[in-house]
Write a protein that holds these residues in place. Structure first.
Motif, short mmCIF file in Angstrom:
data_model
loop_
_atom_site.label_atom_id
_atom_site.label_comp_id
_atom_site.label_asym_id
_atom_site.label_seq_id
_atom_site.Cartn_x
_atom_site.Cartn_y
_atom_site.Cartn_z
N GLY A 64 0.76 -1.24 0.00
CA GLY A 64 0.00 0.00 0.00
C GLY A 64 0.79 1.29 0.00
N TYR A 65 2.12 1.21 0.02
CA TYR A 65 2.94 2.41 0.01
C TYR A 65 4.28 2.10 -0.64
CZ TYR A 65 4.59 0.05 4.20
OH TYR A 65 5.06 -0.89 5.08
N HIS A 66 4.99 3.14 -1.07
CA HIS A 66 6.28 2.98 -1.74
C HIS A 66 7.32 2.49 -0.74
CE1 HIS A 66 9.86 4.01 -4.06
NE2 HIS A 66 9.06 3.99 -5.13
N HIS A 67 8.21 1.61 -1.18
CA HIS A 67 9.18 1.01 -0.25
C HIS A 67 10.16 2.03 0.34
CE1 HIS A 67 11.47 0.89 -4.03
NE2 HIS A 67 12.56 0.83 -3.28
N LYS A 100 6.45 6.56 7.04
CA LYS A 100 5.15 6.04 7.49
C LYS A 100 5.20 5.68 8.97
CE LYS A 100 2.02 2.21 6.69
NZ LYS A 100 2.31 1.43 7.87
N LYS A 101 6.28 5.06 9.42
CA LYS A 101 6.42 4.70 10.83
C LYS A 101 6.50 5.94 11.72
CE LYS A 101 8.59 0.23 10.84
NZ LYS A 101 8.02 -0.41 11.99
N MET A 102 7.22 6.96 11.27
CA MET A 102 7.36 8.17 12.07
C MET A 102 6.02 8.87 12.25
SD MET A 102 11.03 9.83 10.89
CE MET A 102 10.28 10.65 9.53
N VAL A 134 2.30 10.44 15.29
CA VAL A 134 1.50 11.65 15.47
C VAL A 134 0.12 11.24 15.97
CG1 VAL A 134 0.49 13.66 14.32
CG2 VAL A 134 2.76 12.84 13.64
N LYS A 135 -0.30 11.83 17.07
CA LYS A 135 -1.57 11.47 17.68
C LYS A 135 -2.73 11.72 16.70
CE LYS A 135 -4.24 12.04 21.87
NZ LYS A 135 -4.30 12.60 23.19
N GLY A 136 -3.57 10.73 16.53
CA GLY A 136 -4.75 10.85 15.68
C GLY A 136 -4.51 10.59 14.20
N VAL A 137 -3.28 10.26 13.83
CA VAL A 137 -2.98 10.00 12.42
C VAL A 137 -2.68 8.52 12.23
CG1 VAL A 137 -1.49 10.53 10.46
CG2 VAL A 137 -2.07 12.32 12.09
N GLY A 138 -3.55 7.85 11.49
CA GLY A 138 -3.34 6.46 11.13
C GLY A 138 -3.07 6.37 9.64
N GLU A 139 -3.02 5.16 9.12
CA GLU A 139 -2.75 4.97 7.70
C GLU A 139 -3.77 5.67 6.82
OE1 GLU A 139 -1.74 1.09 6.21
OE2 GLU A 139 -0.81 0.57 8.11
N GLY A 140 -5.04 5.55 7.13
CA GLY A 140 -6.08 6.17 6.32
C GLY A 140 -5.92 7.67 6.22
N THR A 141 -5.69 8.31 7.37
CA THR A 141 -5.49 9.76 7.40
C THR A 141 -4.22 10.14 6.66
OG1 THR A 141 -6.59 9.85 9.54
CG2 THR A 141 -5.29 11.77 8.91
N LEU A 142 -3.17 9.37 6.88
CA LEU A 142 -1.89 9.65 6.22
C LEU A 142 -2.04 9.64 4.71
CD1 LEU A 142 1.18 10.09 6.34
CD2 LEU A 142 1.41 7.60 6.35
N LYS A 155 -4.66 10.23 3.01
CA LYS A 155 -5.48 11.36 2.56
C LYS A 155 -4.68 12.65 2.52
CE LYS A 155 -9.89 9.57 4.15
NZ LYS A 155 -10.95 9.68 5.16
N ILE A 156 -3.86 12.89 3.56
CA ILE A 156 -3.11 14.15 3.61
C ILE A 156 -1.81 14.10 2.82
CG2 ILE A 156 -4.13 14.90 5.79
CD1 ILE A 156 -1.58 14.02 7.21
N MET A 157 -1.29 12.89 2.59
CA MET A 157 -0.05 12.72 1.82
C MET A 157 -0.21 11.57 0.82
SD MET A 157 2.92 13.07 4.71
CE MET A 157 4.24 12.97 3.52
N PRO A 158 -1.03 11.73 -0.21
CA PRO A 158 -1.24 10.63 -1.14
C PRO A 158 0.03 10.21 -1.89
CG PRO A 158 -2.26 12.63 -1.95
CD PRO A 158 -1.79 12.91 -0.56
N GLU A 159 1.01 11.11 -1.95
CA GLU A 159 2.25 10.78 -2.64
C GLU A 159 3.08 9.71 -1.93
OE1 GLU A 159 2.94 14.35 -0.03
OE2 GLU A 159 1.46 13.87 -1.53
N ILE A 160 2.78 9.44 -0.66
CA ILE A 160 3.49 8.39 0.06
C ILE A 160 3.28 7.02 -0.57
CG2 ILE A 160 1.77 7.71 1.79
CD1 ILE A 160 4.07 7.92 3.85
#
Length: 73
Positions: free
Chosen positions: A32-35, A41-43, A55-63, A65-70
């Motif tokens: 689901g993300y670039h290697h 992603k972990k940070m 980051v509190k409140g940020v999971g994969e789904g939110t990430l 959405k806010i950073m689709p380039e990941i």
């Protein structure tokens, strides 16, 4: 999946849980993300097994959405 950071054109990994070899070409579709974005992603999302709070409140789904380039870069 920390170890997937090591893949490149000459190195692929067999992931027993997926029963597949992971390469730079199929990493995005399988995980689901670039290697190259494993550490980023972990940070941001955190990782319990590595004791990274993230980051509190940020999971994969939110990430994604806010950073689709990941997913692609």
């Amino acid at each position: 999946m920390d170890i997937t950071q090591l893949i490149d054109d000459y190195i692929c990994l067999y992931i027993p849980r997926l029963k597949k070899f992971i390469t730079p070409k199929n990493h995005i579709e399988e995980l689901g993300y670039h290697h190259k974005n494993v550490l980023l992603k972990k940070m941001i999302c955190g990782d319990v097994s590595d004791n990274i709070k993230g980051v509190k409140g940020v999971g994969e789904g939110t990430l994604y959405k806010i950073m689709p380039e990941i997913k692609t870069q």
